[in-house]
Design a protein around this motif. Structure first.
Motif, mmCIF file in Angstrom:
data_model
loop_
_atom_site.group_PDB
_atom_site.id
_atom_site.type_symbol
_atom_site.label_atom_id
_atom_site.label_comp_id
_atom_site.label_asym_id
_atom_site.label_seq_id
_atom_site.Cartn_x
_atom_site.Cartn_y
_atom_site.Cartn_z
ATOM 1 N N LYS A 1 0.810 -1.214 0.000
ATOM 2 C CA LYS A 1 0.000 0.000 0.000
ATOM 3 C C LYS A 1 0.844 1.265 0.000
ATOM 4 O O LYS A 1 0.505 2.251 -0.651
ATOM 5 C CB LYS A 1 -0.950 0.005 1.194
ATOM 6 C CG LYS A 1 -2.085 -1.000 1.079
ATOM 7 C CD LYS A 1 -3.030 -0.892 2.264
ATOM 8 C CE LYS A 1 -4.189 -1.882 2.129
ATOM 9 N NZ LYS A 1 -5.130 -1.767 3.283
ATOM 10 N N ASN A 2 1.966 1.244 0.721
ATOM 11 C CA ASN A 2 2.776 2.461 0.825
ATOM 12 C C ASN A 2 3.692 2.677 -0.380
ATOM 13 O O ASN A 2 4.475 3.633 -0.405
ATOM 14 C CB ASN A 2 3.618 2.436 2.111
ATOM 15 C CG ASN A 2 4.662 1.324 2.109
ATOM 16 O OD1 ASN A 2 4.641 0.440 1.263
ATOM 17 N ND2 ASN A 2 5.565 1.375 3.084
ATOM 18 N N GLN A 3 3.577 1.774 -1.386
ATOM 19 C CA GLN A 3 4.420 1.915 -2.578
ATOM 20 C C GLN A 3 3.597 2.100 -3.851
ATOM 21 O O GLN A 3 4.125 2.000 -4.959
ATOM 22 C CB GLN A 3 5.341 0.693 -2.709
ATOM 23 C CG GLN A 3 6.316 0.596 -1.538
ATOM 24 C CD GLN A 3 7.287 -0.547 -1.679
ATOM 25 O OE1 GLN A 3 7.134 -1.446 -2.502
ATOM 26 N NE2 GLN A 3 8.328 -0.529 -0.859
ATOM 27 N N ARG A 4 2.317 2.385 -3.679
ATOM 28 C CA ARG A 4 1.456 2.606 -4.839
ATOM 29 C C ARG A 4 1.525 4.073 -5.253
ATOM 30 O O ARG A 4 0.554 4.817 -5.243
ATOM 31 C CB ARG A 4 0.025 2.182 -4.509
ATOM 32 C CG ARG A 4 -0.071 0.680 -4.245
ATOM 33 C CD ARG A 4 -1.404 0.250 -3.651
ATOM 34 N NE ARG A 4 -1.348 -1.157 -3.255
ATOM 35 C CZ ARG A 4 -2.303 -1.790 -2.583
ATOM 36 N NH1 ARG A 4 -3.400 -1.128 -2.223
ATOM 37 N NH2 ARG A 4 -2.170 -3.061 -2.268
ATOM 38 N N ASP A 5 2.748 4.456 -5.651
ATOM 39 C CA ASP A 5 3.038 5.846 -5.985
ATOM 40 C C ASP A 5 3.940 5.875 -7.207
ATOM 41 O O ASP A 5 3.893 4.951 -8.028
ATOM 42 C CB ASP A 5 3.668 6.559 -4.788
ATOM 43 C CG ASP A 5 4.866 5.804 -4.199
ATOM 44 O OD1 ASP A 5 5.529 5.050 -4.949
ATOM 45 O OD2 ASP A 5 5.150 5.959 -3.000
ATOM 46 N N ARG A 6 4.796 6.873 -7.317
ATOM 47 C CA ARG A 6 5.635 7.017 -8.505
ATOM 48 C C ARG A 6 6.564 5.824 -8.703
ATOM 49 O O ARG A 6 7.002 5.541 -9.829
ATOM 50 C CB ARG A 6 6.449 8.302 -8.430
ATOM 51 C CG ARG A 6 7.359 8.390 -7.219
ATOM 52 C CD ARG A 6 8.084 9.732 -7.156
ATOM 53 N NE ARG A 6 8.934 9.820 -5.982
ATOM 54 C CZ ARG A 6 10.149 9.283 -5.901
ATOM 55 N NH1 ARG A 6 10.649 8.617 -6.937
ATOM 56 N NH2 ARG A 6 10.859 9.412 -4.797
ATOM 57 N N ARG A 7 6.894 5.096 -7.607
ATOM 58 C CA ARG A 7 7.733 3.903 -7.750
ATOM 59 C C ARG A 7 7.019 2.841 -8.580
ATOM 60 O O ARG A 7 7.625 2.177 -9.426
ATOM 61 C CB ARG A 7 8.089 3.353 -6.370
ATOM 62 C CG ARG A 7 9.077 4.205 -5.602
ATOM 63 C CD ARG A 7 9.187 3.795 -4.150
ATOM 64 N NE ARG A 7 7.996 4.162 -3.397
ATOM 65 C CZ ARG A 7 7.862 3.990 -2.082
ATOM 66 N NH1 ARG A 7 8.847 3.416 -1.385
ATOM 67 N NH2 ARG A 7 6.754 4.361 -1.462
ATOM 68 N N LEU A 8 5.738 2.680 -8.333
ATOM 69 C CA LEU A 8 4.933 1.751 -9.125
ATOM 70 C C LEU A 8 4.895 2.211 -10.582
ATOM 71 O O LEU A 8 5.113 1.412 -11.510
ATOM 72 C CB LEU A 8 3.524 1.659 -8.545
ATOM 73 C CG LEU A 8 2.503 0.751 -9.239
ATOM 74 C CD1 LEU A 8 1.462 0.287 -8.219
ATOM 75 C CD2 LEU A 8 1.793 1.424 -10.393
ATOM 76 N N ASN A 9 4.631 3.489 -10.799
ATOM 77 C CA ASN A 9 4.565 4.016 -12.161
ATOM 78 C C ASN A 9 5.868 3.790 -12.913
ATOM 79 O O ASN A 9 5.868 3.326 -14.068
ATOM 80 C CB ASN A 9 4.258 5.514 -12.134
ATOM 81 C CG ASN A 9 2.858 5.820 -11.648
ATOM 82 O OD1 ASN A 9 2.687 6.394 -10.580
ATOM 83 N ND2 ASN A 9 1.849 5.446 -12.405
ATOM 84 N N LEU A 10 6.983 4.119 -12.263
ATOM 85 C CA LEU A 10 8.282 3.991 -12.925
ATOM 86 C C LEU A 10 8.553 2.560 -13.329
ATOM 87 O O LEU A 10 8.998 2.287 -14.455
ATOM 88 C CB LEU A 10 9.399 4.485 -11.992
ATOM 89 C CG LEU A 10 10.825 4.363 -12.549
ATOM 90 C CD1 LEU A 10 10.992 5.221 -13.797
ATOM 91 C CD2 LEU A 10 11.852 4.756 -11.479
ATOM 92 N N PHE A 11 8.269 1.623 -12.433
ATOM 93 C CA PHE A 11 8.527 0.213 -12.739
ATOM 94 C C PHE A 11 7.739 -0.236 -13.970
ATOM 95 O O PHE A 11 8.307 -0.795 -14.921
ATOM 96 C CB PHE A 11 8.171 -0.654 -11.533
ATOM 97 C CG PHE A 11 8.291 -2.129 -11.801
ATOM 98 C CD1 PHE A 11 9.530 -2.742 -11.853
ATOM 99 C CD2 PHE A 11 7.155 -2.912 -12.020
ATOM 100 C CE1 PHE A 11 9.641 -4.110 -12.115
ATOM 101 C CE2 PHE A 11 7.259 -4.269 -12.283
ATOM 102 C CZ PHE A 11 8.510 -4.871 -12.321
#
Length: 430
Positions: A193-203
């Motif tokens: 839940k705490n990684q559903r941000d730009r890190r997810l998008n970039l991957f």
């Protein structure tokens, strides 16, 4: 998402020009042999025995014989299609069952960590889709990157390198062979839940760019690319900066055909919120997939309702029970087809939504932007094991009901007649 129309997290894939295409980039069964994907010896390819998977000795070899003898379907182009979905478990889905509901498109997902060992062409999900393609079906494959139990990979890490090595291993077997490749299964549920941000998008953006480059280098443009799939866009916290960036990437990337959505909802109004979100954020020529969809969250709201008085009057063993208890009983001692039919028709909240499949497809099709929607073919074991009031009742969605209904005549599993009749009626024949 959930099993059935859906993954197991909340889910639920739906022809002339397409059927004349290459068969796995080669021809006939010879093409499969070259790929190391000879027709399945059993329905799942999961490593279990034939009897454990299908309960019928020699069923797989009989299906392979049919394929070699040229038993084929002719899929319509991917325009407003309703296909069948097996999610990640093809074990219980047979081509006889697909024929029984007149399906012409088939979808499944492949967990990318399974690429670490063994031949990709022998993985059960991919093997099933390759055989489906051999038989003429339109095919949709979603690449699933599960990172619920570890951090989503970031550039320069070993996990990042591993993820790309897996993609590199899978692509030669599937590109130009499956009709539609979805980059991602449920990214916003399959990460922490705490990684559903730009890190997810970039991957996912980097994975997509890698696949786009591979497709161009190998002239594999027969496989169309989609990004997927978005969940919970109807929830108050479901539309975020990351979903907005997701759609911006879809819109600006010319090699992406559109986006996949998984509207598991409580109403058609909930599904409309998905459409209202994605359609204005795509180029006019882009389309959408709905490789899972259902009213499972509505069904769940009624799990602790008393069973209907009408059903309890006819079936004395149901008296005093709640809905979830009757469903659990069905998983432990399968109902006759008549009893299952009665349970559905005598349950008011199900009966009131008995045209859901037809209504949902109409909503999708009215946009004139639907490519393929796919609906769950069969119940699986995960849906029905140790069933409680807190579990999602995916079992109410499936076309075939082998875990809650006794086998009927003709060798096919018990069924949900409500959905099967609508599924057949919604097939396109042009």
């Amino acid at each position: 998402m959930g099993n059935g129309f859906g993954g197991n997290s909340t889910g639920t894939s739906e022809r002339p020009a397409l059927s004349r295409r290459r068969i796995l980039g080669m021809s006939g069964v010879a093409g499969l042999a070259v790929l190391g994907a000879a027709a399945c010896s059993d329905d799942s390819g999961s490593g279990k025995s034939k009897d454990a998977e299908s309960g019928k000795q020699g069923k797989g070899s009989e299906e392979s014989k049919k394929a070699k003898e040229g038993s084929r379907v002719t899929p319509p182009p991917p325009v407003g299609i309703l296909g069948a979905n097996f999610n990640g478990d093809p074990a219980k889905v047979t081509f006889d069952e697909l024929e029984g509901v007149s399906a012409t498109w088939l979808r499944g997902f492949f967990p990318m960590r399974d690429a670490d060992k063994g031949a990709i062409s022998e993985k059960p999900q991919i093997k099933k889709l390759l055989e489906a393609k051999e038989r003429g079906y339109g095919t949709v494959l979603s690449l699933k990157f599960p990172y619920n139990e570890q951090d989503i990979p970031t550039p320069g890490t070993d996990a990042w390198k591993t993820a790309f090595e897996r993609v590199k291993k899978v692509l030669p077997t599937i590109m130009d062979r499956v009709d539609i490749l979805v980059i991602g299964n449920e990214p916003f549920l399959e990460t922490r839940k705490n990684q559903r941000d730009r890190r997810l998008n970039l991957f996912y953006e980097k994975i997509a760019q890698y696949i786009i480059a591979y497709r161009a280098e190998h002239s594999a443009r027969k496989t169309k690319l989609y990004m997927g799939a978005l969940n919970h866009l109807d929830w108050a916290n479901g539309q975020t900066g990351a979903t907005k960036r997701w759609m911006k990437f879809v819109k600006k990337t010319k090699d992406i055909e559109g986006v996949d959505i998984h509207p598991h909802v409580t109403s058609l109004a909930g599904a409309k919120k998905y459409l209202d979100y994605i359609l204005p954020r795509m180029r006019p020529e882009q389309k959408f997939l709905a490789t899972e969809f259902s009213l499972v969250l509505l069904w769940k709201q009624h799990q602790t309702d008393p069973v209907s008085a009408q059903f309890a009057k006819k079936y004395k063993d149901a008296q005093g029970k709640q809905v979830w208890e009757v469903l659990r009983e069905a998983t432990e001692h399968r109902f006759t087809q008549q009893k299952w039919d009665d349970f559905l028709s005598m349950t008011p909240w199900f009966e009131d939504n008995k045209t859901y499949l037809q209504d949902q497809l109409e909503q999708f099709r009215k946009t004139e932007r639907l490519a393929v929607a796919t609906y769950g073919v069969s119940q699986d074991e995960a849906m029905t094991t140790n069933f409680t009031a807190k579990k999602n009742p995916w079992m109410l969605n499936s076309l075939y009901c082998p875990y809650t209904v006794r086998q009927g005549k003709g060798g096919l599993p018990g069924r949900n007649r409500v959905w099967i009749d609508q599924f057949r009626a919604l097939q396109k024949t042009d």
